[in-house]
Design an enzyme around this catalytic site. Structure first.
Site, PDB file in Angstrom:
ATOM      1  N   GLU A 179      -5.604   3.249  -4.773  1.00 45.15           N
ATOM      2  CA  GLU A 179      -6.135   3.351  -6.144  1.00 45.15           C
ATOM      3  C   GLU A 179      -6.175   2.028  -6.908  1.00 45.15           C
ATOM      4  O   GLU A 179      -7.155   1.715  -7.593  1.00 45.15           O
ATOM      5  CB  GLU A 179      -5.341   4.402  -6.947  1.00 45.15           C
ATOM      6  CG  GLU A 179      -5.589   5.846  -6.540  1.00 45.15           C
ATOM      7  CD  GLU A 179      -4.869   6.270  -5.263  1.00 45.15           C
ATOM      8  OE1 GLU A 179      -4.051   5.475  -4.744  1.00 45.15           O
ATOM      9  OE2 GLU A 179      -5.123   7.387  -4.783  1.00 45.15           O
ATOM     10  N   GLU A 181      -7.496  18.746   0.750  1.00 43.27           N
ATOM     11  CA  GLU A 181      -7.457  17.615   1.695  1.00 43.27           C
ATOM     12  C   GLU A 181      -8.620  17.679   2.685  1.00 43.27           C
ATOM     13  O   GLU A 181      -9.233  16.660   3.011  1.00 43.27           O
ATOM     14  CB  GLU A 181      -6.123  17.585   2.469  1.00 43.27           C
ATOM     15  CG  GLU A 181      -4.897  17.331   1.612  1.00 43.27           C
ATOM     16  CD  GLU A 181      -4.821  15.914   1.048  1.00 43.27           C
ATOM     17  OE1 GLU A 181      -5.658  15.067   1.391  1.00 43.27           O
ATOM     18  OE2 GLU A 181      -3.902  15.663   0.237  1.00 43.27           O
ATOM     19  N   GLU A 238       5.602   4.023  -5.719  1.00 48.48           N
ATOM     20  CA  GLU A 238       4.873   5.261  -6.025  1.00 48.48           C
ATOM     21  C   GLU A 238       4.997   5.635  -7.508  1.00 48.48           C
ATOM     22  O   GLU A 238       4.040   6.102  -8.107  1.00 48.48           O
ATOM     23  CB  GLU A 238       5.409   6.391  -5.131  1.00 48.48           C
ATOM     24  CG  GLU A 238       4.719   7.726  -5.268  1.00 48.48           C
ATOM     25  CD  GLU A 238       3.315   7.781  -4.643  1.00 48.48           C
ATOM     26  OE1 GLU A 238       2.892   6.802  -4.005  1.00 48.48           O
ATOM     27  OE2 GLU A 238       2.642   8.807  -4.815  1.00 48.48           O
ATOM     28  N   ASP A 283      -4.879  13.984 -11.442  1.00 46.93           N
ATOM     29  CA  ASP A 283      -5.741  12.795 -11.422  1.00 46.93           C
ATOM     30  C   ASP A 283      -7.238  13.036 -11.150  1.00 46.93           C
ATOM     31  O   ASP A 283      -8.104  12.793 -11.991  1.00 46.93           O
ATOM     32  CB  ASP A 283      -5.188  11.752 -10.426  1.00 46.93           C
ATOM     33  CG  ASP A 283      -4.827  12.339  -9.046  1.00 46.93           C
ATOM     34  OD1 ASP A 283      -4.988  13.553  -8.856  1.00 46.93           O
ATOM     35  OD2 ASP A 283      -4.397  11.580  -8.168  1.00 46.93           O
TER      36      ASP A 283
HETATM   37  C1  DMJ Z   1      -6.550  10.188  -1.201  1.00 48.43           C
HETATM   38  O1  DMJ Z   1      -6.560  11.254  -0.310  1.00 48.43           O
HETATM   39  C2  DMJ Z   1      -7.460  10.433  -2.383  1.00 48.43           C
HETATM   40  O2  DMJ Z   1      -7.753   9.231  -3.017  1.00 48.43           O
HETATM   41  C3  DMJ Z   1      -6.885  11.397  -3.381  1.00 48.43           C
HETATM   42  O3  DMJ Z   1      -7.664  11.530  -4.528  1.00 48.43           O
HETATM   43  C4  DMJ Z   1      -5.480  10.947  -3.784  1.00 48.43           C
HETATM   44  N1  DMJ Z   1      -4.637  10.677  -2.660  1.00 48.43           N
HETATM   45  C5  DMJ Z   1      -5.135   9.867  -1.578  1.00 48.43           C
HETATM   46  C6  DMJ Z   1      -4.942   8.382  -1.763  1.00 48.43           C
HETATM   47  O4  DMJ Z   1      -3.848   7.982  -2.424  1.00 48.43           O
END
Ligand code: DMJ
Length: 429
Positions: A334, A91, A315, A218
């Protein structure tokens, strides 16, 4: 449906200001605004200015000079990593390191680069595992680490940021450590070319062998492709090509109601479930970027269906029954990000229309008096007291870029990190 791009871009900018003003009024200097209680929220004992860093380049792109300068002053006055806290390596890398590097590239002030270097140096001990794959948490002050059970997304989503820092500083250590982590992970793929959900970074043994393109996996695939495109790294090209072939062979699922990606066992390819997650909606953008527009378009149609069936995106759904499995909406970007990429590559108006629908539902259901809130449930539309920084970094940025004039950003000259921070390709020579 009428599309007036100029009006829509202005609308998004106004919504960004609504969220940013709420943050400024009730949480200035803190990590995030809690939009219902109108109180500040810090991830750790002390603030790391996560929202202003994450939102900085959005303000630059939107031409919000006064606010951008306020954020910059706050960051230079308040931000320090000299703290005895264990932070999430993933993060902090995607939001803060990525945010600072992109701020440096757009603004030019060397202090951003100094902060990036200090941060990356404090994160480096995370790679001191027996395999070279990172631990999940590292202590900024002591370099102590925690969390040996990690996952592909958190292990494999570091190279764009660490690699860019190497290019900017001339110090190869960041590139080398993040790339080794990526390669070590890739080398532990199964015989059929898939990765699982969790792995022990000390032993290199898989803990959970469920393979998917969603949560915990992902952006590993995203960074294989993006590291190749940004750094022209041919190992990454090969790893991307091999991996995505297996993903498309074992996980893709064409149904009457659309084109989806399922969960399978990484060793056998045997189906586990038919869950589709909001996080997996980033894949149309990845396919589009890789040149596979056919898959990108098909999958984006499904993602649009996932959003519109419930008025706003849950979600998780079971795409076989089209029933909700997890009803939260976390202000995620996304689905919007993918509409933006597809519009860039196809110029089809349908993607502008998608963006307008996404924007309208977010305003309708998530807007609060002084910000924007997640939804506890897309069924009841009950709100939750959280406005994650990625709402300003990603969700509103992609919406803005979808409608903004073409010269706002030269798409072909940049690569977005997974938190929507644009990194110029030319830093890599
Ligand atoms: C963001 O922090 C980034 O896009 C990450 O790859 C996935 N989660 C969140 C958004 O959903």
């Amino acid at each position: 449906m009428e599309i007036n791009k100029k009006e829509l871009a202005e609308k998004v900018k106004a919504e960004f200001m609504h969220a940013w003003n709420g943050y400024k009024k009730y949480a200035f200097g803190h990590d995030e605004l809690r939009p219902l209680s109108k109180t500040p929220y810090d991830w750790y004992d002390d603030s790391l200015c996560i929202t202003p860093i994450d939102a900085f380049d959005t303000m630059v792109l939107m031409g919000l000079t006064k606010d951008k300068n306020e954020a910059k002053q706050l960051i230079f006055e308040e931000l320090s990593f000299d703290k005895n806290i264990y932070v999430s390596v993933f993060e902090i890398t995607i939001r803060i390191l990525g945010g600072l590097i992109s701020a440096y590239l757009l603004d030019g002030n060397k202090k951003f680069l100094k902060l990036s270097e200090d941060l990356a140096n404090r994160l480096l001990p995370t790679f001191n595992s027996k395999t070279g794959m990172p631990f999940r948490f590292v202590n900024f002050k002591t370099g102590a680490v925690r969390g040996k059970i990690n996952n592909p997304a958190e292990i494999g989503t570091l190279l764009v940021e660490f690699g860019s820092l190497s290019k900017l500083t001339g110090n190869p250590v960041y590139y080398d450590r993040a790339k080794k982590a990526l390669v070590e992970l890739y080398n532990r793929r199964s015989k059929i070319g898939l990765v699982g959900t969790t792995i022990n970074v000390e032993t290199g043994k898989w803990i959970n062998k469920e393979s998917s393109i969603g949560n915990k996996i992902d952006s590993y695939y995203e960074y294989l492709l993006k590291s190749y495109l940004l750094f022209k790294d041919m190992d990454c090209k090969k790893m991307w090509e091999t991996s995505i072939k297996s993903v498309n062979k074992y996980l893709a699922d064409s149904k009457n109601n659309g084109y989806w990606y399922r969960q399978v066992d990484m060793d056998t390819g045997k189906k586990i479930s038919t869950k589709f997650e909001a996080l997996a909606a980033v894949f149309p953008s990845i396919f589009a970027l890789s040149g596979d527009l056919t898959r990108a378009k098909k999958l984006q149609d499904s993602c649009f269906k996932m959003w519109t069936t419930f008025d706003i995106e849950p979600e998780q759904i079971d795409y076989k029954t089209m029933k909700i499995k997890l009803a939260t909406y976390r202000l995620r970007p996304e689905n919007i990000e993918s509409a933006y990429y597809l519009y860039h590559y196809t110029k089809e108006e349908k993607y502008l229309k998608m963006g307008k629908i996404y924007l309208e539902s977010i305003i309708k259901y998530c807007k609060t008096e002084e910000g924007y809130a997640e939804l506890k449930s897309v069924i009841t539309k009950e709100k939750r007291d959280r406005m994650s920084s990625f709402f300003l970094a990603e969700t509103l940025k992609y919406l803005y870029l979808l409608f903004a004039p073409k010269n706002t950003l030269n798409f072909d000259k940049i690569i977005f990190n997974t938190e929507a921070h644009p990194i110029q390709k030319n830093i890599c020579g």
